[in-house]
Design an enzyme around this catalytic site. Structure first.
Site, PDB file in Angstrom:
ATOM      1  N   PHE A 209      44.654 -81.559  -2.082  1.00 46.40           N
ATOM      2  CA  PHE A 209      44.465 -81.890  -0.661  1.00 46.40           C
ATOM      3  C   PHE A 209      45.506 -81.252   0.244  1.00 46.40           C
ATOM      4  CE2 PHE A 209      42.816 -85.366  -3.284  1.00 46.40           C
ATOM      5  CZ  PHE A 209      41.489 -85.329  -2.905  1.00 46.40           C
ATOM      6  N   ASP A 210      45.078 -80.994   1.488  1.00 49.43           N
ATOM      7  CA  ASP A 210      45.999 -80.494   2.517  1.00 49.43           C
ATOM      8  C   ASP A 210      46.387 -81.599   3.503  1.00 49.43           C
ATOM      9  OD1 ASP A 210      45.684 -77.890   1.504  1.00 49.43           O
ATOM     10  OD2 ASP A 210      43.833 -77.658   2.681  1.00 49.43           O
TER      11      ASP A 210
END
Lengths: 306, 306
Positions: free
Chosen positions: B24-25
């Site tokens: 995830f970012d």
């Protein structure tokens, strides 16, 4: 009175009026739409009231209004030229007092927290029940640092909610706190659950809407007193001891007045001077059926001239 | 991101933590139960926030609290030692402002009537939307002769309701009057619908309960912004433009946080430092399933030491 006919009997002639009147000793009467519209008394109503009383009939005026005590409602009747004493008025606030006293045997050492106006407080106090809240908490504004300060009150045996134009978050938070304490087991009673009420320039949120806050927060159903709910009629009979088979409810609304009588198993007379129409009453899809239909309550005065 | 696995993946080892973080970012973070309990910051949280940011991750704090503007919420973060700017906070009040501006293109000549506190007013004004109500109507008490005096206001294009400790009947009556005018077509928006909220000595009625009055009176459903409702996530993506497949919602409650992410089709991480338990999450009858489960958000800081 057992099974009632499913097709309403339309009363059109003086003979039919007389036969109808002879069937009953007691008439429960809704106010707005039956006796008056706002401050305009409907045609023949004063004469009908007079005629029925002279013929030994008992008239009881039934209202969901909880903001006024019966003493104050009497003044409204006087202003409109209809004679009434406190004994002739059965309001949702008085019914709630009867319920707490006669049916719940409300303990003498307990108090009722009231979210509502003076009508509820006066009627509860008149039957010897102590109250708190109501106008004492008008204008009491909490801040976000006050949440720790609302405490349980073991003296609260019931929370009674009616219409309260001074509703505030303090009242809701207190009522919620008392009712959310399951060990304390306080009763949760609404005087009525009308979601709106009519005012001169439109409708406004009513008791049922104001109390939806508490019901939603508590995820708990209250006992609801006023029409069309059955407790109101149970309290009526517990207080007046009339013969149900000789008692008729008169009203203009199928969903409140007529349903009220029908749920209680008594006969009903629908008048066409208010909200519901004859077409609605006769609609085959309509589950709530009056026993009788008449143009207006004032029509019945014609019997005395016949 | 299409179909998510139905059995949550339990993250137990540092390798599993690292593999999770790499997926995830952007992390959306619930506050109470994830970052802190009341005013006590949970173990490892400050380090985890620091570690994730140093690794280029975006953290956005998501809250249903509508009473404070983001500027005021930043102060709360500062007091608790967690660095945050306004851009890092996505509150239900700000989301509502985004919704009115970006999604409804709220007309410049209309105003919003606010039943709520300064958080809503500040956020709406910050995006150029004019407001009325809110603190202007604090302490304004109607009487029974005032019903005729509340008038329609054609300038009202929406009524936004959030938590309001100064709730009163005047506010309810005005909001009802504006929303009950079908020709005017004002939008009806709740910042959130939490029925209660926790306070130091118990729970209290929340926004969803206060607004139940209006919903009941109007017989009309509002658009509800806050978690777990989808509009909040729609507004998030309309404002932040992150890649949904690289965005994860982190929360402690299945019925709000995890449902929020699941309804929006993004991955979810459930922490066990708050309300919901692992047993509840793994219950076969439980319809809301997190994608991942971890003991606490603070665990993730262990990756940096590995």
């Amino acid at each position: 009175m057992g099974s009632l006919p499913n097709t309403p009997q339309r009363l059109n002639t003086v003979e039919e009026y007389k036969s109808f009147v002879d069937k009953f000793d007691t008439f429960l009467l809704d106010l707005d739409g039956v006796l008056w519209h706002g401050s305009h008394v409907l045609d023949g109503v004063v004469d009908t009231v007079d005629f029925l009383r002279k013929n030994g009939k008992r008239l009881v005026f039934v209202t969901n209004n909880s903001t006024l005590s019966r003493a104050n409602l009497v003044k409204k009747f006087e202003r409109l030229g209809i004679q009434a004493s406190e004994k002739d008025i059965f309001s949702s606030a008085f019914a709630t007092a009867v319920y707490l006293r006669n049916i719940l045997n409300f303990p003498a050492d307990k108090r009722v927290y009231v979210v509502g106006e003076s009508g509820i407080v006066d009627e509860l106090n008149a039957v010897g029940i102590k109250t708190t809240g109501a106008s004492d908490d008008n204008g009491i504004v909490m801040t976000h640092t006050d949440f720790g300060k609302i405490e349980q009150d073991p003296s609260i045996g019931a929370v009674v909610c009616g219409f309260d134009i001074n509703l505030n978050y303090t009242k809701l938070a207190k009522a919620f706190t008392y009712l959310n304490n399951k060990e304390q087991g306080a009763h949760f009673i609404l005087t009525n659950d009308d979601t709106t009420f009519p005012a001169p320039n439109g409708i406004y949120p009513g008791t049922g809407s104001l109390c939806a806050s508490l019901i939603t927060a508590l995820k708990r159903k209250p006992l609801v007193m006023g029409k069309p709910n059955k407790p109101m009629l149970d309290c009526f009979f517990s207080n007046y001891h009339t013969d149900p088979s000789r008692t008729c409810m008169v009203g203009d609304r199928l969903d409140t007045d007529i349903d009220f009588g029908a749920q209680g198993g008594i006969a009903t007379l629908m008048v066409l001077t208010g909200v519901s129409t004859e077409q609605e009453a006769l609609d085959p899809e309509q589950p709530i059926k009056p026993t009788f239909i008449i143009q207006g309550f004032g029509e019945l005065a014609k019997v005395k001239d016949a």
